[in-house]
Design a protein around this motif. Structure first.
Motif, short mmCIF file in Angstrom:
data_model
loop_
_atom_site.label_atom_id
_atom_site.label_comp_id
_atom_site.label_asym_id
_atom_site.label_seq_id
_atom_site.Cartn_x
_atom_site.Cartn_y
_atom_site.Cartn_z
N THR A 184 0.86 -1.19 0.00
CA THR A 184 0.00 0.00 0.00
C THR A 184 0.89 1.23 0.00
O THR A 184 1.99 1.22 0.56
CB THR A 184 -0.93 0.04 1.23
OG1 THR A 184 -0.14 0.08 2.42
CG2 THR A 184 -1.85 -1.19 1.26
N GLU B 41 -4.87 6.90 -2.25
CA GLU B 41 -4.44 5.73 -1.49
C GLU B 41 -4.51 4.52 -2.41
O GLU B 41 -5.56 4.23 -2.99
CB GLU B 41 -5.34 5.53 -0.26
CG GLU B 41 -5.30 6.68 0.72
CD GLU B 41 -3.90 6.95 1.25
OE1 GLU B 41 -3.20 5.96 1.58
OE2 GLU B 41 -3.51 8.13 1.32
N GLU C 189 -3.70 0.39 -3.25
CA GLU C 189 -3.41 -0.99 -2.83
C GLU C 189 -3.03 -1.79 -4.08
O GLU C 189 -3.61 -1.62 -5.15
CB GLU C 189 -4.63 -1.63 -2.20
CG GLU C 189 -5.13 -0.95 -0.94
CD GLU C 189 -6.39 -1.62 -0.41
OE1 GLU C 189 -6.77 -2.70 -0.93
OE2 GLU C 189 -7.01 -1.06 0.50
N LEU D 153 -5.75 -0.74 -6.84
CA LEU D 153 -7.02 -0.28 -6.29
C LEU D 153 -6.81 1.11 -5.72
O LEU D 153 -5.98 1.31 -4.83
CB LEU D 153 -7.52 -1.24 -5.20
CG LEU D 153 -8.84 -0.88 -4.52
CD1 LEU D 153 -9.99 -0.87 -5.53
CD2 LEU D 153 -9.14 -1.85 -3.39
N ASP E 77 -8.02 4.53 -3.85
CA ASP E 77 -8.95 5.05 -2.85
C ASP E 77 -10.03 4.04 -2.47
O ASP E 77 -11.16 4.40 -2.16
CB ASP E 77 -9.61 6.36 -3.35
CG ASP E 77 -8.68 7.56 -3.19
OD1 ASP E 77 -7.62 7.42 -2.55
OD2 ASP E 77 -9.03 8.64 -3.68
N GLY E 78 -9.68 2.76 -2.53
CA GLY E 78 -10.64 1.72 -2.17
C GLY E 78 -11.85 1.67 -3.06
O GLY E 78 -12.86 1.07 -2.71
N SER E 79 -11.74 2.28 -4.26
CA SER E 79 -12.93 2.46 -5.10
C SER E 79 -12.75 1.97 -6.52
O SER E 79 -13.57 1.23 -7.05
CB SER E 79 -13.30 3.95 -5.10
OG SER E 79 -14.36 4.21 -5.99
N ARG F 83 -11.20 -7.13 -1.53
CA ARG F 83 -12.18 -6.26 -0.88
C ARG F 83 -13.15 -5.77 -1.94
O ARG F 83 -12.87 -5.86 -3.14
CB ARG F 83 -11.49 -5.08 -0.19
CG ARG F 83 -10.60 -4.26 -1.09
CD ARG F 83 -9.93 -3.15 -0.33
NE ARG F 83 -10.89 -2.14 0.09
CZ ARG F 83 -10.56 -1.05 0.77
NH1 ARG F 83 -9.30 -0.84 1.10
NH2 ARG F 83 -11.47 -0.17 1.10
N VAL G 250 -15.24 -3.57 -4.64
CA VAL G 250 -14.81 -2.56 -5.61
C VAL G 250 -16.04 -1.80 -6.11
O VAL G 250 -17.05 -2.41 -6.45
CB VAL G 250 -14.09 -3.23 -6.81
CG1 VAL G 250 -13.86 -2.24 -7.93
CG2 VAL G 250 -12.78 -3.84 -6.35
#
Length: 208
Positions: A90, A97, A99, A121, A123-125, A138, A140
């Motif tokens: 990360t 951010e 990953e 990935l 911003d976790g989005s 996780r 998406v």
């Protein structure tokens, strides 16, 4: 977050005045990485990594995150500005951010050795898988979807979307599709994948 589709697998993302570019390759526009604060590269294939475009971005002040096979071609000339990353890492790039998910390129043919490939990935989005059907560990929101390649077929693409379960898919890896094929792929992905599907013409932006 503002996402602009560039040719083939390249996308530009802008947030809070910073710009991040993923996979500016030889099929992308000459200026695909121009003005980028950060560049992410999924693997070494020339349709994803054009050394001249990336060197120009580095010379203009960008930083690069990528896997070792690409980093080794750039690190000596740009010490401290090219970072090697791999699955599970990360980091923060241009305020995003990030990953890292995945390790290997999809199988093109059993007789061809597999190279490394990582997905990002953001911003976790937003997930950009490069040349693999990697399922992140996780949920998406937006999946950048490789719709056509020598290493996939449409049934695999549909099943990939079903497994990831995103809120939205946006086409990438589409330079080899003709105008005749676009409606066929659009219909199949819309009807079968279980997620809303969007095809952005190159240069078109979408706000996420």
């Amino acid at each position: 977050m503002r996402l602009t589709k560039k040719l083939h697998s390249c996308v530009r993302l802008e947030k809070d005045g910073a710009t991040l570019v993923v996979d500016p390759g030889a099929f992308s526009e000459e200026d695909a990485a121009a003005g980028a604060d950060a560049v992410l590269i999924t693997h070494e294939h020339p349709d994803h990594y054009d050394e001249g475009r990336v060197r120009a971005a580095l010379e203009a002040g960008a930083e690069v995150w990528t896997l070792r096979s690409v980093a080794d071609t750039l690190s000596a000339a740009f010490p401290g500005r090219v970072r090697t990353v791999g699955h599970g890492d990360t980091f923060t790039a241009a305020g995003f951010e990030v990953e890292v998910h995945g390790e290997l390129h999809a199988v093109i043919h059993p007789d061809l050795p597999r190279i490394t490939n990582i997905g990002f990935l953001l911003d976790g989005s937003v997930f950009h898988p490069g040349d693999a059907l990697t399922v992140p560990e996780r949920p998406v929101d937006t999946l950048m979807l490789p719709v056509m390649a020598p290493w996939n077929k449409v049934s695999e693409v549909v099943d990939y979307v079903r497994e990831v379960g995103p809120r939205l898919t946006i086409d990438i890896h589409d330079a080899l599709l003709t105008d005749l094929a676009h409606p066929i792929y659009d219909r199949l992905l819309t009807d079968l994948s279980g997620a809303p599907h969007k095809r952005l013409p190159p240069g078109t932006a979408h706000t996420l």
